[in-house]
Scaffold this active site. Sequence first.
Site, PDB file in Angstrom:
ATOM      1  N   TYR A  57       6.259 -14.712 -25.452  1.00 60.00           N
ATOM      2  CA  TYR A  57       6.685 -13.851 -26.573  1.00 60.00           C
ATOM      3  C   TYR A  57       5.505 -13.196 -27.290  1.00 60.00           C
ATOM      4  CZ  TYR A  57      11.027 -16.436 -26.005  1.00 60.00           C
ATOM      5  OH  TYR A  57      12.165 -17.000 -25.491  1.00 60.00           O
ATOM      6  N   THR A  58       4.294 -13.495 -26.876  1.00 62.41           N
ATOM      7  CA  THR A  58       3.127 -12.976 -27.618  1.00 62.41           C
ATOM      8  C   THR A  58       2.241 -12.115 -26.729  1.00 62.41           C
ATOM      9  OG1 THR A  58       1.889 -14.972 -27.100  1.00 62.41           O
ATOM     10  CG2 THR A  58       3.032 -14.935 -29.215  1.00 62.41           C
TER      11      THR A  58
END
Length: 324
Positions: A44-45
């Site tokens: 997610y990053t």
Amino acid sequence: PHGDAAIYDAMVRLAQEFSQRYPLVEGHGNFGNIDGDNAAAMRYTEARLTEYAQAMLQGIDEDAVDFRDNYDGTEREPVLIPAAVPNLLANGSSGIAVGMATNIPPHNLGEICDALLHLIKSPNATNAKLVDLVHGPDFPTGGVIVESRATIEEAYATGRGSLRVRARWEVEKLTHGQFVVVITEIPYQVQKSRIVEKIAELVNERKLPLLVDVRDESTDVIRLVLEPKNRTVEPEVLMETLFRATDLETRFGINMNILGGDRVPEVMNLREVLRAYLDHRHEVLKRRTKFRLDKIESRLEVLAGFLVAYLNIDEVIRIIREYD
């Protein structure tokens, strides 16, 4: 060799502004917070190097440092990095190895540069003079160092010491003579949520008779509001009680155990650390300059060849036409 989980955790820390005085990674997404919440899963990053980190690698492709095989011999890795910024002092370092440990606090980059410039002009500068320029640690979370000048000077002269760091606070006046105490900076490596929990616990157990309530009104700026029992309470007395009972005051142990240019660990004082950095930069400068000169020399050789061909162009064309 450690697998992606260890690498990701290390990278997350390099992106946290409350962990690093000068972050080396620019993170996009949830990279955790000062309350101790974890970062999002790696899918997610996103991340990229900051300009600061890019400066650390300046000249790495110009033979500035030696390279060696990595752990399984499939790639090459730099033995050192060129380090155009003195990262060891700027961001600090902490870790434990076999039978030895290190704990270096972060510092202000401007102050370190002033000290380095002074050391270039005066190679025999004393530690005391360098401490005039590097006033002490500069933590990413702020706080106040409550130690005498002599204690700070001794820690930097010996490479070992212990400094007390306190939260920064101020009094906010309300109507009818009432007031609240607002904490705006907390000690380094302390989770804000833990402080709030500890104070609330002490209030509930009636161990803090001077305090009624604690509120966390933080946004991206820290703001802990302490409500005193009544307006006759002395803010200084209230805060002294909290400093003794909670992590609003902590100790930071300095242990400047460093691998020098000869790769042998030793406890260095401030002057020796700065000297080692200048020596490294001097070596990098010489190697980069030699690399550039070699490139120019090789180019000049090619141009000299072109010149010979140009001056004998008919003969060159004849050779090209007549020979296989």
